[in-house]
Design an enzyme around this catalytic site. Structure first.
Site, PDB file in Angstrom:
ATOM      1  N   TYR A 255       0.870  -1.186   0.000  1.00  0.00           N
ATOM      2  CA  TYR A 255       0.000   0.000   0.000  1.00  0.00           C
ATOM      3  C   TYR A 255       0.906   1.234   0.000  1.00  0.00           C
ATOM      4  O   TYR A 255       2.093   1.144   0.356  1.00  0.00           O
ATOM      5  CB  TYR A 255      -0.968  -0.001   1.192  1.00  0.00           C
ATOM      6  CG  TYR A 255      -0.312  -0.108   2.545  1.00  0.00           C
ATOM      7  CD1 TYR A 255      -0.052   1.021   3.307  1.00  0.00           C
ATOM      8  CD2 TYR A 255       0.057  -1.348   3.065  1.00  0.00           C
ATOM      9  CE1 TYR A 255       0.557   0.929   4.548  1.00  0.00           C
ATOM     10  CE2 TYR A 255       0.665  -1.462   4.303  1.00  0.00           C
ATOM     11  CZ  TYR A 255       0.913  -0.317   5.038  1.00  0.00           C
ATOM     12  OH  TYR A 255       1.527  -0.410   6.250  1.00  0.00           O
ATOM     13  N   HIS A 302       6.029  -0.620   1.386  1.00  0.00           N
ATOM     14  CA  HIS A 302       5.976   0.470   0.408  1.00  0.00           C
ATOM     15  C   HIS A 302       7.030   0.321  -0.690  1.00  0.00           C
ATOM     16  O   HIS A 302       8.141  -0.122  -0.434  1.00  0.00           O
ATOM     17  CB  HIS A 302       6.223   1.817   1.109  1.00  0.00           C
ATOM     18  CG  HIS A 302       5.356   2.016   2.295  1.00  0.00           C
ATOM     19  ND1 HIS A 302       3.996   1.823   2.254  1.00  0.00           N
ATOM     20  CD2 HIS A 302       5.641   2.395   3.569  1.00  0.00           C
ATOM     21  CE1 HIS A 302       3.490   2.068   3.453  1.00  0.00           C
ATOM     22  NE2 HIS A 302       4.465   2.399   4.266  1.00  0.00           N
TER      23      HIS A 302
END
Ligand code: C5P
Length: 327
Positions: A255, A302
């Site tokens: 995400y 990430h």
């Protein structure tokens, strides 16, 4: 005393009209030249600001158009909180520690506590809203960007990024702070919290902070109480988070990072976006201007590299201005 105007012959009217037209054209020309001289980067954005819209009709490129969705839900509010099944499953999939909770019941408690917010409520119709997004990269050290950052209308800071002791490089103004429970800190009364709920427990935590104060732990210790002006609370919509993940980071990482979410959020609510404090060390480490931690820039959550390259691309396409810092 009455002013005596000379009587013009009809053919002189043409000269007067010609003279007036030339004057107007010259004025417009010099106004544009001045704008070019004073603000040479944002020429295309000026046109957008004339539209007086919050999400400006930016100069289009195929790359940008394929990603930018002007109507995406930015903030969760009392009328848009229902989540479609695919969205709900993506959002719940972000939770590391499984936690069962009734989302519908939860949001019923949420909105009486926090008034619905419009992300652009403090924008002015005749003014181009300038925003600084300040990430936490160590490349801010020695940059002396402070005054430039503070000159923007909105200054958005992320997680625990401090100002005290670093004013010269990062400024001291904060209008928005984006965080989640594990990166929360006290805010002053005028600062907007843009709350980033990566899991359902985060929403429970926000409610708890303003009611029972019973949540002290998620996957780590979190504060049970914190200073936040509840009239200034904005909650990012899971639809926005998924949109950033799918459209902007193209499903890289699990995400988006809080900083990258903030960059795209700013792109939607500001007329000019100036980005500071993003980027790794030369050997690819995630570092901070305020501590000595060094972690891999691309990690299991990430896609730091991909996010960085996307910001650079946005800079090249003149959708924002990226300041690379010094280290
Ligand atoms: O480390 P932290 O997540 O608090 O930093 C805030 C944001 O700044 C990150 O989410 C990331 O987008 C950005 N950042 C960066 N490069 C670094 C450190 C942080 O791009 N070295």
């Amino acid at each position: 005393m009455a002013m005596v105007l000379p009587k013009l012959k009809p053919r002189h009217h043409h000269y007067v009209i010609l003279l007036l037209s030339c004057t107007i054209i010259l004025c417009l020309y010099f106004e544009n030249t001045w704008m070019l001289l004073t603000d040479n980067y944002h020429v295309s954005k000026r046109a957008a600001c004339v539209n007086r819209t919050c999400a400006p009709d930016r100069e289009r490129t195929d790359w940008f158009c394929a990603r930018y969705a002007p109507t995406v839900q930015l903030l969760l509010n009392s009328s848009n909180s229902a989540l479609s099944a695919p969205l709900s499953s993506w959002w719940r999939g972000l939770q590391v520690v499984k936690h069962v909770a009734n989302y519908t019941a939860l949001v019923r408690n949420l909105f009486p506590l926090f008034p619905d917010q419009k992300p652009c409520s403090d924008s002015h119709p005749n003014h181009c809203r300038t925003c600084a997004v300040v990430g936490n990269s160590g490349n801010l050290l020695g940059s002396r960007y402070g005054p430039l950052i503070d000159s923007k209308d909105c200054v958005m800071r992320i997680n625990k990024g401090p100002t005290g002791g670093f004013e010269e490089d990062v400024g001291l103004k904060t209008t928005h702070r984006i965080f989640y429970p594990e990166s929360a800190m006290d805010l002053d009364n005028s600062t907007h919290l843009v709350f980033s709920p990566f899991k359902i427990l985060d929403i429970e935590w926000l409610i708890s902070v303003f009611t029972t104060k019973h949540i002290t732990k998620t996957y780590t210790d979190v504060p049970s109480t914190i200073n936040i002006n509840r009239d200034k609370v904005m909650i990012l919509h899971p639809e926005f988070m998924k949109y950033v993940h799918v459209n902007w980071t193209e499903n890289h990482g699990r995400y988006p990072s809080t900083g990258f979410l903030t960059v795209i959020f700013a792109l939607h609510i500001c007329d000019e976006v100036h980005v500071f404090g993003f980027g790794a060390t030369k050997d690819g480490k995630w570092h901070h201007y305020f501590d000595q931690t060094l972690t891999p820039y691309a990690n299991e959550s990430h896609a730091g590299d991909f996010e960085y390259k996307t910001i650079i691309r946005l800079h090249r396409e003149k959708k924002l201005l990226m300041y690379k810092g010094w280290t």
